[in-house]
Scaffold this active site. Structure first.
Site, PDB file in Angstrom:
ATOM      1  CB  SER A  68      -3.280  54.276  17.935  1.00 52.30           C
ATOM      2  OG  SER A  68      -4.256  54.003  16.971  1.00 52.30           O
TER       3      SER A  68
HETATM    4  N1  SAH Z   1      -8.235  50.738  18.496  1.00 52.03           N
HETATM    5  C1  SAH Z   1      -7.329  49.764  17.931  1.00 52.03           C
HETATM    6  C2  SAH Z   1      -6.808  50.210  16.603  1.00 52.03           C
HETATM    7  C3  SAH Z   1      -7.046  49.139  15.603  1.00 52.03           C
HETATM    8  S1  SAH Z   1      -6.599  49.454  13.930  1.00 52.03           S
HETATM    9  C4  SAH Z   1      -6.245  49.418  18.929  1.00 52.03           C
HETATM   10  O1  SAH Z   1      -6.138  50.075  19.962  1.00 52.03           O
HETATM   11  O2  SAH Z   1      -5.524  48.433  18.706  1.00 52.03           O
HETATM   12  C5  SAH Z   1      -8.209  49.627  13.202  1.00 52.03           C
HETATM   13  C6  SAH Z   1      -9.111  48.430  13.230  1.00 52.03           C
HETATM   14  O3  SAH Z   1     -10.301  48.809  12.541  1.00 52.03           O
HETATM   15  C7  SAH Z   1      -8.595  47.169  12.538  1.00 52.03           C
HETATM   16  O4  SAH Z   1      -8.618  46.091  13.422  1.00 52.03           O
HETATM   17  C8  SAH Z   1      -9.585  46.972  11.370  1.00 52.03           C
HETATM   18  O5  SAH Z   1      -9.838  45.607  11.072  1.00 52.03           O
HETATM   19  C9  SAH Z   1     -10.823  47.667  11.898  1.00 52.03           C
HETATM   20  N2  SAH Z   1     -11.805  48.101  10.891  1.00 52.03           N
HETATM   21  C10 SAH Z   1     -11.582  48.613   9.652  1.00 52.03           C
HETATM   22  N3  SAH Z   1     -12.755  48.874   9.049  1.00 52.03           N
HETATM   23  C11 SAH Z   1     -13.748  48.532   9.919  1.00 52.03           C
HETATM   24  C12 SAH Z   1     -15.175  48.564   9.888  1.00 52.03           C
HETATM   25  N4  SAH Z   1     -15.870  49.000   8.823  1.00 52.03           N
HETATM   26  N5  SAH Z   1     -15.853  48.125  10.971  1.00 52.03           N
HETATM   27  C13 SAH Z   1     -15.202  47.657  12.066  1.00 52.03           C
HETATM   28  N6  SAH Z   1     -13.853  47.601  12.155  1.00 52.03           N
HETATM   29  C14 SAH Z   1     -13.131  48.036  11.100  1.00 52.03           C
END
Ligand code: SAH
Length: 220
Positions: A68
């Site tokens: 993000s």
């Molecule tokens: N906080 C992260 C943002 C990652 S994007 C950062 O700072 O980089 C969102 C992430 O959520 C992705 O890696 C995706 O694989 C994960 N995601 C999506 N659905 C999910 C679920 N049900 N449980 C755990 N992770 C999930």
């Protein structure tokens, strides 16, 4: 390999990011600002994009996911309102950047990631940086993580179509949940506070996240 002169340049960019993108837009928590001054965001970015690490936008990471925009990470963290002794649950480890910010601010972070490859990369980096108060779990985060519940704060960094009850059930009395809710393309960032007998819901504005995929999220 990042050269010494580049490390200095990146440190300067990090300082500017805090000043212009965070303080300039109303992030006031000293603890949150200090965490952003400390965590080397450029290490959480894909190789070819390192020099954009402190830019004012999200960046792609592996598997079509994103890290993000710094301001959104700061806004969510400030509203999560965590303290030193708090235990926090994060859903969507991704790059591990938000995880590191949380690890700077509270005593224990449980972070759930759906994709094993992404989780192990984040695990290695957080270990190398010495964040030993983080536990990463591979699994479906829409179910929360009942093993260590209840939490002082739950932060969801992927977009859900609705607020899963699991998260409300795993919040302490007084605990805060920050979660983007909406369609696949545009969402509202929501703050839900457990007030004991009821839950208070507030909107923190518009946002755009990748999908939360799982039993209580999007199906694919
Ligand atoms: N906080 C992260 C943002 C990652 S994007 C950062 O700072 O980089 C969102 C992430 O959520 C992705 O890696 C995706 O694989 C994960 N995601 C999506 N659905 C999910 C679920 N049900 N449980 C755990 N992770 C999930």
């Amino acid at each position: 390999m990042i050269e010494k002169k580049d490390v200095d340049a990146l440190a300067l960019q990090r300082k500017r990011m805090v000043q212009e993108q965070l303080i300039g837009r109303g992030i006031t928590s000293t603890a949150v600002l200090d965490a952003f001054r400390t965590v080397p965001r450029h290490l959480f970015i894909e190789d070819g994009l390192v020099y954009q690490a402190y830019s004012d936008y999200p960046l792609p990471i592996a598997e079509g996911q994103t890290i993000s925009q710094p301001y959104i990470v700061a806004l969510m963290t400030q509203h999560l309102d965590v303290h030193q002794d708090d235990t926090v649950l994060e859903i969507g480890t991704g790059s591990g950047y938000q995880t590191a910010i949380l690890a700077e601010l509270c005593s224990k972070v449980y972070s759930i990631e759906r994709l094993g490859t992404i989780a192990s990369k984040a695990r290695k980096l957080l270990d190398a940086l010495g964040y030993h108060n983080v536990m990463i779990v591979v699994g479906d985060g829409t179910k929360g993580y009942a093993e260590k519940a209840p939490y002082d704060g739950i932060i969801v960094t992927a977009a859900a179509p609705y607020i899963p009850d699991t998260f409300k059930e795993q919040l302490k009395d007084g605990g805060r949940l920050i979660i983007p809710i909406g369609s696949e393309y545009v969402q509202t960032l929501m703050k839900v506070t457990n007030q004991g007998k009821s839950f208070k819901e507030e909107s923190l504005g518009g946002c755009r996240f990748v999908k939360l995929i799982g039993e209580y999220g999007w199906k694919k």
